[in-house]
Design an enzyme around this catalytic site. Structure first.
Site, mmCIF file in Angstrom:
data_model
loop_
_atom_site.group_PDB
_atom_site.id
_atom_site.type_symbol
_atom_site.label_atom_id
_atom_site.label_comp_id
_atom_site.label_asym_id
_atom_site.label_seq_id
_atom_site.Cartn_x
_atom_site.Cartn_y
_atom_site.Cartn_z
ATOM 1 N N THR A 69 -5.767 -20.393 -23.711
ATOM 2 C CA THR A 69 -4.533 -20.457 -22.189
ATOM 3 C C THR A 69 -2.991 -21.056 -23.009
ATOM 4 O O THR A 69 -2.453 -21.205 -22.093
ATOM 5 C CB THR A 69 -5.201 -20.548 -20.827
ATOM 6 N N SER A 116 -10.624 -17.997 -26.553
ATOM 7 C CA SER A 116 -11.981 -18.740 -26.953
ATOM 8 C C SER A 116 -13.150 -18.040 -26.423
ATOM 9 O O SER A 116 -13.975 -18.213 -27.442
ATOM 10 C CB SER A 116 -11.905 -19.583 -26.165
ATOM 11 N N THR A 149 -10.010 -22.329 -22.899
ATOM 12 C CA THR A 149 -11.184 -23.213 -21.978
ATOM 13 C C THR A 149 -12.767 -22.680 -21.530
ATOM 14 O O THR A 149 -13.830 -23.243 -21.039
ATOM 15 C CB THR A 149 -10.664 -23.614 -20.259
ATOM 16 N N ASP A 150 -12.752 -21.456 -21.828
ATOM 17 C CA ASP A 150 -14.005 -20.768 -21.557
ATOM 18 C C ASP A 150 -15.040 -21.235 -22.468
ATOM 19 O O ASP A 150 -16.612 -20.872 -22.188
ATOM 20 C CB ASP A 150 -13.463 -19.238 -21.704
#
Length: 384
Positions: A69, A116, A149-150
């Site tokens: 992101t 990710s 971030t995932d």
């Protein structure tokens, strides 16, 4: 309105419009469109042209970009969910935060440019090896890794276990794309470089930086789907924070990491297959049978409560254990320690301490590169 008032307002409005254009979350939509081509993974880019040692007093920080992101963009600047992750290159990220030049000599390198959720073992190994190569150099004082971030916490914990340096490594991301009105990526990146260049960050293990908080890779986890304060260390707490352009530390991670870790990936070309199975009502053993048939060497169970398994799950897990598969009992509840059982080792089970299922998978993969002895693997979960 008088002519004099009109003359006064024109430059003021022009300045406000220009400022809004230059700092629309770090990027304008026009700039995002112009740089939307993904930088190939094989290409290295640098902001200072540098593979030479800088002669000024600032730390030399290398940014390794993987997408996510923080490198995402959308044609709509209010869009915080329907954007394309991993669409901007590392040079664009660096140029959007020129203030970094005052705190470090920054250069960038694109490892991959992906969402990710597409991070895999091959990329983990590539990223870790490159990180170790850079940290071994005298002209690199720290590494910052941009990441979606995932799965950020998984990559950070993997690095925490395999990085062979006490120099700072900071993994950073954002919850809003670069084109959003209130993008959090630019300031997160600035703070990550600040943390990576701080002498107090040395020896702290791999760090995660978002929303001004400094978390330990071992403890921090994503807790909310979209909120900017999603990364939390629920029970162990943060290590520190960045406040007023200063880096503050209050805690340390007491678990083994980096230079104290026995795990070495320098000669590895692949990692053992470890799968995660989720405990739920009315589940059956067939998922365990399928995982074994697909080649799993380890299975992490996101158990209910204190790592509990239903009768059907236990039957499948024990059958897998008899075939040499290590079964790691974690929990789906989000926090707390899964306590060991005296019956675990007999079934080829281990308990995962306070590691959530996704981090338990990371440690079990690395443990299986060294041993298949269930007692030794349990000791790894007790120590790391």
């Amino acid at each position: 309105m008088t002519s004099m008032k009109k003359m006064t307002m024109i430059p003021l409005l022009a300045g406000l419009i220009l400022g809004s254009t230059l700092w629309n979350g770090g990027f304008t939509n026009t700039a995002a469109a112009a740089t939307s081509t993904t930088t190939p993974a094989s290409i290295s880019t640098t902001s200072n042209k540098t593979e030479k040692t800088e002669t000024n007093h600032l730390p030399n920080i290398k940014i390794l970009a993987t997408g996510g992101t923080i490198a995402g963009s959308s044609a709509v600047n209010t869009d915080t969910t329907g954007y394309k992750a991993g669409s901007l290159g590392v040079e664009t990220l660096i140029k959007a935060v020129p203030e970094m030049k005052s705190i470090a000599n920054v250069s960038g390198e694109q490892i991959v440019n992906i969402d990710s959720s597409d991070m895999n073992n091959d990329i983990l190994l590539k990223l870790a090896k490159r990180t170790n190569e850079l940290l071994a150099r005298d002209d690199v004082d720290g590494v910052v890794i941009t990441h979606g971030t995932d799965t950020l916490e998984e990559t950070a914990y993997f690095l925490d276990l395999v990085v062979k340096s006490d120099k700072p490594v900071v993994v950073v991301g954002s919850m809003r794309p670069a084109t959003a009105i209130s993008a959090d990526g630019p300031f997160n990146l600035y703070n990550a470089v600040k943390v990576a260049g701080a002498s107090s960050s040395k020896g702290q293990g791999v760090l995660v930086l978002l929303n001004d908080r400094i978390g330990a890779a071992r403890y921090v986890t994503k807790t909310n789907t979209t909120a900017v304060d999603t990364f939390k260390s629920m029970e162990q707490g943060y290590l520190g924070a960045v406040v007023g352009d200063q880096v503050y530390y209050y805690n340390k991670s007491v678990r083994k990491h980096t230079t104290a870790s026995v795990f070495d990936i320098s000669n590895l070309t692949e990692l053992p297959q470890v799968d995660i199975l989720y405990e739920y009502q009315n589940n059956g053993r067939y998922l365990y049978d399928a995982a074994v048939a697909a080649g799993a060497k380890g299975i992490v169970v996101a158990g209910s409560g204190n790592g509990s398994l239903s009768k059907a799950s236990k039957e499948g897990a024990e059958a897998a254990g008899k075939k040499g598969v290590i079964i790691a009992r974690s929990t789906r509840v989000g926090s707390g320690v899964v306590s060991p059982s005296t019956k675990d080792a007999a079934s080829n089970f281990v308990s995962t301490d306070s590691l959530n299922p996704q981090k338990a998978r990371i440690l079990l993969m690395l443990a299986l590169t060294r041993t298949h002895d269930v007692n030794q693997i349990q000791s790894f979960f007790n120590e790391y």
